[in-house]
Design a protein around this motif. Sequence first.
Motif, PDB file in Angstrom:
ATOM      1  N   ARG A 141     -12.489  11.061   5.351  1.00 49.86           N
ATOM      2  CA  ARG A 141     -11.173  10.413   5.251  1.00 49.86           C
ATOM      3  C   ARG A 141     -10.493  10.843   3.946  1.00 49.86           C
TER       4      ARG A 141
ATOM      5  N   LEU B  41      -8.061  11.679   0.939  1.00 51.12           N
ATOM      6  CA  LEU B  41      -6.943  10.894   0.453  1.00 51.12           C
ATOM      7  C   LEU B  41      -6.670  11.288  -0.986  1.00 51.12           C
TER       8      LEU B  41
ATOM      9  N   ILE C 100      -4.380   9.843  -4.281  1.00 52.81           N
ATOM     10  CA  ILE C 100      -3.547   8.764  -4.783  1.00 52.81           C
ATOM     11  C   ILE C 100      -3.252   9.018  -6.257  1.00 52.81           C
TER      12      ILE C 100
ATOM     13  N   GLY D  85      -6.858  -1.308  -2.020  1.00 54.28           N
ATOM     14  CA  GLY D  85      -7.374  -0.910  -0.713  1.00 54.28           C
ATOM     15  C   GLY D  85      -7.604   0.585  -0.589  1.00 54.28           C
ATOM     16  N   ASN D  86      -6.653   1.406  -1.045  1.00 50.74           N
ATOM     17  CA  ASN D  86      -6.831   2.857  -0.944  1.00 50.74           C
ATOM     18  C   ASN D  86      -8.001   3.348  -1.786  1.00 50.74           C
ATOM     19  N   VAL D  87      -8.163   2.779  -2.975  1.00 56.01           N
ATOM     20  CA  VAL D  87      -9.285   3.171  -3.833  1.00 56.01           C
ATOM     21  C   VAL D  87     -10.606   2.807  -3.162  1.00 56.01           C
TER      22      VAL D  87
ATOM     23  N   ASP E 146     -11.194   2.199   0.045  1.00 55.99           N
ATOM     24  CA  ASP E 146     -11.384   3.032   1.240  1.00 55.99           C
ATOM     25  C   ASP E 146     -11.882   4.418   0.850  1.00 55.99           C
ATOM     26  N   GLY E 147     -11.266   5.001  -0.168  1.00 57.36           N
ATOM     27  CA  GLY E 147     -11.679   6.331  -0.619  1.00 57.36           C
ATOM     28  C   GLY E 147     -13.129   6.359  -1.054  1.00 57.36           C
TER      29      GLY E 147
END
Length: 142
Positions: free
Chosen positions: A72, A74, A76, A96-98, A100-101
């Motif tokens: 996945r 990503l 950022i 959330g992005n951190v 998830d990453g």
Amino acid sequence: MRLAVILAALPFPAFAWEFSPDPICTLAHDTDTAAIVITYDATLPEYALSITLKDGTWPDAPVFGMEFIGPRPLAIGTDRHVTDGATLTVRDRGFGNVLDGLEFNAGALAASGPTTVPMILTDAAPAVRAFRDCPSDTPATS
């Protein structure tokens, strides 16, 4: 290909990702080049990512970014980071992005200016899941 570069750049043994709920929700990882700590303080509520270099200081750069490499991918970035010598810190109400990453990828590169910190994420998922499940009522202590 980038994952191979990350793996080649990190001396082994790699250190495991660790979770602790006390005194606040904390996710930590130590490498030969940096200590990475993510906290969540429900009393604020606020997440913080701190990366402390073991040798050197972070440059005064306009942007901090992370690129996650794996199933996945990503990338950022933010201009809301602060540096204090060897430590770079980013604070926000959502991570959330951190998370998830970290949970769903094999590696990451954190960078600001010419300074880059590679991270192996192959064992991060269980600790990230525990961090996500950390009780929101965990008290912050002084």
